[in-house]
Design a protein around this motif. Structure first.
Motif, PDB file in Angstrom:
ATOM      1  N   ASN A 124       0.820  -1.223   0.000  1.00  0.00           N
ATOM      2  CA  ASN A 124       0.000   0.000   0.000  1.00  0.00           C
ATOM      3  C   ASN A 124       0.852   1.272   0.000  1.00  0.00           C
ATOM      4  OD1 ASN A 124      -2.474   1.359  -0.030  1.00  0.00           O
ATOM      5  ND2 ASN A 124      -2.552   1.517   2.212  1.00  0.00           N
ATOM      6  N   GLY A 125       1.904   1.259  -0.818  1.00  0.00           N
ATOM      7  CA  GLY A 125       2.739   2.443  -0.944  1.00  0.00           C
ATOM      8  C   GLY A 125       3.765   2.641   0.148  1.00  0.00           C
ATOM      9  N   ARG A 126       3.877   1.690   1.076  1.00  0.00           N
ATOM     10  CA  ARG A 126       4.824   1.818   2.183  1.00  0.00           C
ATOM     11  C   ARG A 126       6.263   1.841   1.676  1.00  0.00           C
ATOM     12  NH1 ARG A 126       3.595  -2.532   4.671  1.00  0.00           N
ATOM     13  NH2 ARG A 126       5.511  -3.768   4.701  1.00  0.00           N
ATOM     14  N   ASP A 127       7.094   2.683   2.277  1.00  0.00           N
ATOM     15  CA  ASP A 127       8.501   2.759   1.923  1.00  0.00           C
ATOM     16  C   ASP A 127       9.221   1.526   2.479  1.00  0.00           C
ATOM     17  OD1 ASP A 127      11.057   3.431   1.261  1.00  0.00           O
ATOM     18  OD2 ASP A 127      11.192   5.210   2.526  1.00  0.00           O
ATOM     19  N   LEU A 128       9.811   0.736   1.571  1.00  0.00           N
ATOM     20  CA  LEU A 128      10.449  -0.514   1.977  1.00  0.00           C
ATOM     21  C   LEU A 128      11.942  -0.362   2.252  1.00  0.00           C
ATOM     22  CD1 LEU A 128       8.798  -2.948  -0.616  1.00  0.00           C
ATOM     23  CD2 LEU A 128       8.006  -2.371   1.691  1.00  0.00           C
ATOM     24  N   ALA A 129      12.484   0.813   1.967  1.00  0.00           N
ATOM     25  CA  ALA A 129      13.939   0.983   2.034  1.00  0.00           C
ATOM     26  C   ALA A 129      14.494   0.775   3.442  1.00  0.00           C
ATOM     27  CB  ALA A 129      14.332   2.358   1.504  1.00  0.00           C
ATOM     28  N   THR A 130      13.796   1.294   4.442  1.00  0.00           N
ATOM     29  CA  THR A 130      14.314   1.179   5.810  1.00  0.00           C
ATOM     30  C   THR A 130      14.378  -0.276   6.256  1.00  0.00           C
ATOM     31  OG1 THR A 130      13.440   3.361   6.406  1.00  0.00           O
ATOM     32  CG2 THR A 130      13.960   1.852   8.208  1.00  0.00           C
ATOM     33  N   GLY A 131      13.325  -1.024   5.985  1.00  0.00           N
ATOM     34  CA  GLY A 131      13.322  -2.433   6.372  1.00  0.00           C
ATOM     35  C   GLY A 131      14.423  -3.219   5.685  1.00  0.00           C
ATOM     36  N   PHE A 132      14.591  -2.994   4.399  1.00  0.00           N
ATOM     37  CA  PHE A 132      15.644  -3.698   3.674  1.00  0.00           C
ATOM     38  C   PHE A 132      17.030  -3.273   4.153  1.00  0.00           C
ATOM     39  CE2 PHE A 132      12.627  -4.563  -0.011  1.00  0.00           C
ATOM     40  CZ  PHE A 132      12.615  -5.930   0.204  1.00  0.00           C
ATOM     41  N   SER A 133      17.202  -2.019   4.511  1.00  0.00           N
ATOM     42  CA  SER A 133      18.510  -1.573   4.988  1.00  0.00           C
ATOM     43  C   SER A 133      18.853  -2.236   6.316  1.00  0.00           C
ATOM     44  CB  SER A 133      18.562  -0.046   5.105  1.00  0.00           C
ATOM     45  OG  SER A 133      17.734   0.425   6.151  1.00  0.00           O
ATOM     46  N   HIS A 134      17.844  -2.471   7.168  1.00  0.00           N
ATOM     47  CA  HIS A 134      18.080  -3.208   8.409  1.00  0.00           C
ATOM     48  C   HIS A 134      18.488  -4.651   8.106  1.00  0.00           C
ATOM     49  CE1 HIS A 134      17.107  -0.508  11.761  1.00  0.00           C
ATOM     50  NE2 HIS A 134      16.197   0.039  10.970  1.00  0.00           N
ATOM     51  N   GLN A 135      17.847  -5.272   7.135  1.00  0.00           N
ATOM     52  CA  GLN A 135      18.230  -6.629   6.754  1.00  0.00           C
ATOM     53  C   GLN A 135      19.669  -6.676   6.242  1.00  0.00           C
ATOM     54  OE1 GLN A 135      15.451  -8.623   4.108  1.00  0.00           O
ATOM     55  NE2 GLN A 135      13.700  -7.607   5.059  1.00  0.00           N
ATOM     56  N   LEU A 136      20.039  -5.680   5.452  1.00  0.00           N
ATOM     57  CA  LEU A 136      21.400  -5.626   4.933  1.00  0.00           C
ATOM     58  C   LEU A 136      22.405  -5.430   6.069  1.00  0.00           C
ATOM     59  CD1 LEU A 136      23.252  -5.660   2.510  1.00  0.00           C
ATOM     60  CD2 LEU A 136      22.748  -3.247   2.123  1.00  0.00           C
ATOM     61  N   ALA A 137      22.050  -4.606   7.052  1.00  0.00           N
ATOM     62  CA  ALA A 137      22.922  -4.405   8.219  1.00  0.00           C
ATOM     63  C   ALA A 137      23.119  -5.712   8.981  1.00  0.00           C
ATOM     64  CB  ALA A 137      22.339  -3.331   9.131  1.00  0.00           C
ATOM     65  N   GLU A 138      22.071  -6.522   9.078  1.00  0.00           N
ATOM     66  CA  GLU A 138      22.179  -7.817   9.758  1.00  0.00           C
ATOM     67  C   GLU A 138      23.156  -8.732   9.032  1.00  0.00           C
ATOM     68  OE1 GLU A 138      18.246  -9.339   9.977  1.00  0.00           O
ATOM     69  OE2 GLU A 138      17.584  -7.917  11.526  1.00  0.00           O
ATOM     70  N   ARG A 139      23.090  -8.737   7.714  1.00  0.00           N
ATOM     71  CA  ARG A 139      24.003  -9.577   6.941  1.00  0.00           C
ATOM     72  C   ARG A 139      25.447  -9.115   7.107  1.00  0.00           C
ATOM     73  NH1 ARG A 139      21.022 -11.797   1.680  1.00  0.00           N
ATOM     74  NH2 ARG A 139      23.163 -11.906   0.912  1.00  0.00           N
ATOM     75  N   ILE A 140      25.661  -7.814   7.084  1.00  0.00           N
ATOM     76  CA  ILE A 140      27.014  -7.283   7.265  1.00  0.00           C
ATOM     77  C   ILE A 140      27.533  -7.610   8.666  1.00  0.00           C
ATOM     78  CG2 ILE A 140      28.349  -5.141   7.443  1.00  0.00           C
ATOM     79  CD1 ILE A 140      26.540  -4.006   5.227  1.00  0.00           C
ATOM     80  N   ALA A 141      26.668  -7.480   9.665  1.00  0.00           N
ATOM     81  CA  ALA A 141      27.068  -7.795  11.039  1.00  0.00           C
ATOM     82  C   ALA A 141      27.459  -9.273  11.170  1.00  0.00           C
ATOM     83  CB  ALA A 141      25.943  -7.453  12.006  1.00  0.00           C
ATOM     84  N   ASP A 142      26.715 -10.156  10.527  1.00  0.00           N
ATOM     85  CA  ASP A 142      27.062 -11.578  10.540  1.00  0.00           C
ATOM     86  C   ASP A 142      28.449 -11.793   9.937  1.00  0.00           C
ATOM     87  OD1 ASP A 142      24.710 -12.446  11.721  1.00  0.00           O
ATOM     88  OD2 ASP A 142      23.695 -12.828   9.820  1.00  0.00           O
ATOM     89  N   LEU A 143      28.689 -11.181   8.803  1.00  0.00           N
ATOM     90  CA  LEU A 143      29.969 -11.333   8.115  1.00  0.00           C
ATOM     91  C   LEU A 143      31.119 -10.845   8.992  1.00  0.00           C
ATOM     92  CD1 LEU A 143      30.565 -10.288   4.415  1.00  0.00           C
ATOM     93  CD2 LEU A 143      32.199  -9.684   6.186  1.00  0.00           C
ATOM     94  N   LEU A 144      30.962  -9.678   9.592  1.00  0.00           N
ATOM     95  CA  LEU A 144      32.017  -9.123  10.437  1.00  0.00           C
ATOM     96  C   LEU A 144      32.242  -9.979  11.679  1.00  0.00           C
ATOM     97  CD1 LEU A 144      31.133  -5.325  10.195  1.00  0.00           C
ATOM     98  CD2 LEU A 144      32.999  -6.527   9.027  1.00  0.00           C
TER      99      LEU A 144
END
Length: 281
Positions: A124-144
């Motif tokens: 419904n037009g919701r901005d998805l960028a913030t949620g995806f950026s949190h997911q990307l941060a989780e992946r980077i944190a796992d890698l580090l």
């Protein structure tokens, strides 16, 4: 836009790599979970290398892994129909069936409407960028974490949020343009799978062939990771009744070869290939 996305990813990878500092080992459960998720995202060899090598003095492998992780994540966004994993096979199956019997323009119009209205219904037009950026941060944190740093997803996001959101927004824009605005053909972003044999016709060695020469004589270079997304155009052959397509490579994906471990002195040339069955278990 693909080049812009690759540049955004490269810049973030450099920033994160430059701030890497080894720390005390995390809790065993946290370490095990981070390793499994990193292994799933980038393959067993990359996960093993991140875990076993000391990166403090030379964090090049961390830079390579970060690019691979973010390229894979961005590629998933761009290639998605409506960001619902369970619906992908259904949409893809219907679309392929349409291409067999309908002109590409007709199938493309259906694909554009299906993606547009499925996302409208779900978000419904919701901005998805913030949620995806949190997911990307989780992946980077796992890698580090696997590489030996003390990294929480919240801290990664707090530090790099504008940059992570920039990556996600370019990927979302590209997904919308490719999926909803282009109807006479298909554009596909390309991520080369780990352990594929290097094919100079379909991909570029990011180090220009120098690394491919490393390793034992006779070794066939394979892909360790993808450093830059590629792009190709797919068009149905006019008059085809079986869905034959013509593919044009517009931008080759850039890859890092498994022979990099010999170039960096991480493996002796007498040892087996790092992507052998033993290394993958």
């Amino acid at each position: 836009m693909v080049r812009t996305l690759n540049l955004e990813i490269s810049e973030v990878a450099t920033q994160v790599t430059n701030s890497f500092h080894a720390a005390e080992p995390p809790e065993p459960d946290r370490a095990a979970l981070a390793f499994e998720r990193t292994r799933e995202a980038m393959g067993p060899v990359m996960a093993e290398l991140l875990e076993t090598i000391q990166h403090q003095d030379d964090p090049l492998l961390i830079d390579i892994a970060l690019k691979a992780d973010m390229v894979g994540f961005a590629g998933e966004i761009v290639s998605a129909w409506d960001f619902q994993y369970q619906s992908r096979s259904v949409f893809t199956g219907v679309y392929k069936q349409m291409l067999r019997s309908e002109p590409h323009l007709v199938a493309g119009q259906w694909r554009a409407h299906a993606q547009k209205y499925s996302k409208q219904r779900l978000y419904n037009g919701r901005d998805l960028a913030t949620g995806f950026s949190h997911q990307l941060a989780e992946r980077i944190a796992d890698l580090l974490t696997v590489a030996g740093a003390s990294a929480a997803a919240e801290d990664v996001h707090a530090t790099y949020a504008p940059h992570l959101e920039a990556i996600v927004r370019v990927a979302l824009d590209l997904q919308r343009i490719i999926g909803e605005e282009v109807i006479s053909c298909d554009y596909e972003v390309l991520v080369v799978r780990f352990d594929e044999i290097f094919d100079a016709e379909a991909m570029d060695d990011i180090y220009g062939g120098e690394v491919a020469m490393a390793g034992p004589p006779g070794m066939v270079p394979r892909v360790l990771s993808t450093a830059d997304l590629g792009l190709r155009r797919v068009e149905k052959v006019i008059g085809s009744t079986e869905g034959e397509v013509e593919t044009t490579m517009l931008l080759k994906p850039k890859v890092v070869l498994d022979t990099i471990v010999y170039e960096l002195g991480l493996v002796d040339e007498e040892d087996a290939s790092p992507t052998s069955a033993d290394a993958a278990t």
